[in-house]
Design an enzyme around this catalytic site. Structure first.
Site, PDB file in Angstrom:
ATOM      1  N   GLY A 105      38.624  50.862 -16.719  1.00 18.74           N
ATOM      2  CA  GLY A 105      37.950  49.997 -15.394  1.00 18.74           C
ATOM      3  C   GLY A 105      36.368  49.755 -15.527  1.00 18.74           C
ATOM      4  O   GLY A 105      35.858  50.833 -15.544  1.00 18.74           O
ATOM      5  N   ASP A 107      34.517  49.370 -13.313  1.00 19.30           N
ATOM      6  CA  ASP A 107      33.960  50.083 -12.049  1.00 19.30           C
ATOM      7  C   ASP A 107      33.969  51.499 -12.396  1.00 19.30           C
ATOM      8  O   ASP A 107      32.770  52.178 -11.771  1.00 19.30           O
ATOM      9  CB  ASP A 107      34.760  49.585 -10.668  1.00 19.30           C
ATOM     10  CG  ASP A 107      36.216  50.066 -10.946  1.00 19.30           C
ATOM     11  OD1 ASP A 107      36.676  50.162 -12.162  1.00 19.30           O
ATOM     12  OD2 ASP A 107      36.795  50.310  -9.883  1.00 19.30           O
TER      13      ASP A 107
END
Length: 258
Positions: A105, A107
């Site tokens: 991901g 993030d």
């Protein structure tokens, strides 16, 4: 106003909210959080772009939002757009040791890059959002992998949705010494149980790598969950946006903005 190569609009699109801020020479300021209000988030981005930004550093865990933000950056802001992904690695501060880095991901990548930049390595960085994530970076500044677990809101909502009598627990507030009502019992179980999960995950990573990791936390529930826990976390509320700015700035300096 003269544009600075070190000034970027940074955007973090999460599952429940979008954060928009201004990244400038390693600092993140003027941060706004917008719960499902795309127009307000983009209005903040336009406001910040007028302060002399030279690009947009963008990360998202919602793939359906990407095309709209890319088009907005190009047409409305007229700025280069850098989407944070594993394609930006290795950097001069971090490399990835992972079988399929494209599945990590954005993030989590931004969190790790920012944690190494601000606090060094070895480090375990935890994000307390809708999901709980942890990633381990060893002393050689290599991202080794991570952990994904249900976030605090998911734990709270599951009890409400899957039981007939338990209420929806309000987030926030102190942890009681013991539950003296249904909601207090739920609050004690959720907070103490969640801290126990975090404590065991970080301890297991330390055992597995035989390393005393620095512990860094970010995400909307970090301060609340960790308050009074005794765990030696540094809580950094702008960590993810800093990672977006850091990686986007490096990409733009190499001519990779699109």
């Amino acid at each position: 106003m003269k544009r600075s190569a070190q000034r970027l609009v940074v955007v973090d699109v999460g599952n429940t909210s979008t954060a928009v801020g201004l990244w400038s020479r390693g600092r993140v300021t003027r941060v706004g959080h917008f719960d499902g209000d795309v127009r307000a988030a983009r209005a903040r981005a336009e406001e910040l772009a007028r302060l002399g930004a030279c690009g947009v550093g963008y990360l998202s865990v919602v793939p359906g939002a990407d095309a709209g933000w890319r088009a907005f950056a190009r047409r409305a802001l007229r700025l280069p757009f850098v989407r944070i992904s594993s394609e930006l690695f290795p950097t001069d501060g971090l490399s990835l040791d992972y079988p399929r880095p494209e599945t990590i991901g954005a993030d989590r990548l931004a969190d790790a890059a920012a944690a190494v930049d601000r606090y060094g390595a070895p480090v375990v960085v935890c994000d307390f959002g809708t999901a709980f994530t942890a990633a381990a970076v060893t002393a050689d500044r290599v991202w080794r992998g991570g952990v994904i677990a249900p976030g605090f809101p998911l734990m709270r909502d599951y009890l409400f949705e899957r039981t007939a009598k338990l209420p929806r627990m309000e987030l926030g507030g102190k942890c009681p010494k013991i539950g003296r009502s249904t909601e207090e019992a739920m609050r004690f179980g959720a907070i103490v149980g969640y801290r126990g999960m975090v404590r065991e995950i970080t301890a297991e990573l330390a055992r597995n790598f035989r390393t005393d990791f620095k512990l860094v936390a970010t995400g909307g529930f970090a301060k609340w969950v960790l308050r009074g826990s005794g765990m030696p976390f540094t809580v950094d509320s702008t960590l993810t946006l800093h990672g977006a700015g850091l990686l986007a700035s490096r990409a733009l300096s190499q001519g990779e903005g699109r």
